[in-house]
Design an enzyme around this catalytic site. Structure first.
Site, mmCIF file in Angstrom:
data_model
loop_
_atom_site.group_PDB
_atom_site.id
_atom_site.type_symbol
_atom_site.label_atom_id
_atom_site.label_comp_id
_atom_site.label_asym_id
_atom_site.label_seq_id
_atom_site.Cartn_x
_atom_site.Cartn_y
_atom_site.Cartn_z
ATOM 1 N N LYS A 21 -4.629 9.155 54.672
ATOM 2 C CA LYS A 21 -5.436 9.860 55.676
ATOM 3 C C LYS A 21 -6.572 8.921 56.056
ATOM 4 O O LYS A 21 -7.678 8.993 55.515
ATOM 5 C CB LYS A 21 -5.939 11.184 55.099
HETATM 6 N N1 PPE Z 1 -1.302 16.147 59.556
HETATM 7 C C1 PPE Z 1 -2.414 15.560 60.043
HETATM 8 C C2 PPE Z 1 -2.282 14.429 60.972
HETATM 9 C C3 PPE Z 1 -3.663 16.058 59.655
HETATM 10 O O1 PPE Z 1 -4.769 15.484 60.153
HETATM 11 C C4 PPE Z 1 -3.754 17.157 58.783
HETATM 12 C C5 PPE Z 1 -5.072 17.697 58.373
HETATM 13 C C6 PPE Z 1 -2.557 17.719 58.300
HETATM 14 C C7 PPE Z 1 -1.359 17.165 58.687
HETATM 15 C C8 PPE Z 1 -2.550 18.848 57.321
HETATM 16 O O2 PPE Z 1 -2.975 18.421 56.030
HETATM 17 P P1 PPE Z 1 -3.705 19.389 55.009
HETATM 18 O O3 PPE Z 1 -5.069 19.645 55.567
HETATM 19 O O4 PPE Z 1 -3.733 18.651 53.725
HETATM 20 O O5 PPE Z 1 -2.907 20.640 54.938
HETATM 21 N N2 PPE Z 1 -6.094 17.593 59.341
HETATM 22 C C9 PPE Z 1 -7.460 17.732 58.907
HETATM 23 C C10 PPE Z 1 -8.446 17.196 59.914
HETATM 24 C C11 PPE Z 1 -8.464 17.817 61.260
HETATM 25 C C12 PPE Z 1 -9.602 17.307 62.089
HETATM 26 O O6 PPE Z 1 -9.624 17.664 63.288
HETATM 27 O O7 PPE Z 1 -10.483 16.615 61.593
HETATM 28 C C13 PPE Z 1 -7.771 19.135 58.431
HETATM 29 O O8 PPE Z 1 -7.009 20.072 58.708
HETATM 30 O O9 PPE Z 1 -8.774 19.295 57.750
#
Ligand code: PPE
Length: 309
Positions: A160
């Protein structure tokens, strides 16, 4: 930013500083080259008091992202875990979005980051429904992006990293410019990957599918939670490649993410999904997920860590 949040403190390299003073130099490596890894998680005001959701898993993923980028973090997962809890406490928040970030700081410029310090910061803020107030109950209208998700061997999708979100921004801005709430990106082979900030699930004939890690997706912690809960509820869940056209003929499609939680998709490219509204299995999964984060159901997997106890 919410004005109330700006009165709070930010944890910077082990010390609390006032929000307004939490600054870095414009010549820091991260500003020029996107060299950061970060996390985002929620603290929920449950029936038993405020609790962070799957905090240790988020700290583990932060360390994993840093390892991929050869970025030494001088705080252990446990230290960062404690620091997140402490930051919510210091700011007296009941619910919060918690944003830990590690980045290459001020030292030298040039692509080689190795002489720059790695700084670690944790901020908390209030954050409502990620995809709009109606998203959770009604669902959102989305498009398939003309932008491809970061390809294998370019940016590692399992990390990330801040720089990944330049790709996300292209997906998001294009969708919004055309009146959609979000975009769904395909991977370099044309299979469904994920949203700009969410994983995606597809349901057809009662079976639940989600793209595998090999389809350039972030290993989402909400994704993992939903897979766990769906299997516990007796559904078959498959991590498998999803052709684009399966989106259109799905009975239900939804996004997952820490910010997005479980958000139904009601149309894709103006084609209604199922009956064009939140589907019944999505609703059941949402209910189970929300019951846990609201503290109404037993936390049998130990996902919640209470902040004030
Ligand atoms: N894919 C991406 C690209 C992504 O950024 C997130 C989280 C997810 C999947 C889901 O991952 P998880 O949160 O572990 O379930 N995106 C984060 C950031 C968003 C933002 O705008 O900043 C979040 O949901 O916190």
């Amino acid at each position: 930013m919410n004005p109330a949040d700006e009165k709070g403190k930010i944890w910077m390299n082990g010390e609390f500083v006032d929000w307004v003073d939490a600054k870095i130099h414009v010549m820091s490596h991260v500003i020029h080259y996107g060299s950061s890894v970060f996390e985002g998680l929620r603290c929920y005001n449950t029936a038993n008091g405020p609790a962070t959701f799957r905090l240790m898993e988020h700290m583990r993923r932060l360390h994993d992202s840093a390892k991929i980028y050869r970025m030494p973090i001088r705080f252990s997962q446990q230290e960062l875990f404690d620091a997140c809890q402490e930051t919510v406490r210091v700011n007296g928040m009941k619910s919060a979005y918690v944003r830990p970030i590690a980045f290459r700081g001020y030292g030298s410029l040039g692509v080689d980051p190795m002489t720059c310090p790695v700084d670690v910061v944790i901020g908390t803020m209030s954050w409502g429904k990620y995809l709009g107030d109606e998203a959770i109950n009604v669902g959102v209208d989305v498009r398939v992006s003309s932008w491809t998700r970061i390809a294998p061997n370019t940016f590692p999708a399992m990390a990330k990293c801040g720089a990944n979100y330049m790709n996300s921004q292209l997906i998001k801005m294009e969708a919004m410019a055309e009146g959609y709430i979000e975009g769904i990106a395909l991977d370099a082979n044309g299979y469904v990957s994920e949203g700009s900030g969410e994983n995606i699930f597809i349901i057809r004939d009662g079976k639940i599918l989600t793209p595998p890690l090999g389809a350039s997706v972030l290993p989402g912690i909400t994704r993992d939670s939903v897979i766990t809960l769906a299997r516990e509820m007796g559904y078959e869940v498959y991590e498998q490649l999803v052709p684009r056209e399966l989106l259109y003929i799905a009975d239900e499609v939804f996004f997952t993410g820490s910010a997005a939680e479980v958000s139904p998709i009601k149309s894709i490219d103006k084609i209604p999904i199922g009956e064009g509204k939140r589907g019944p299995i999505t609703e059941k999964l949402q209910r189970r997920f929300f019951d846990i984060i609201e503290g109404k159901a037993e936390d049998k997997y130990g996902w919640l860590t209470y902040v004030y106890k």
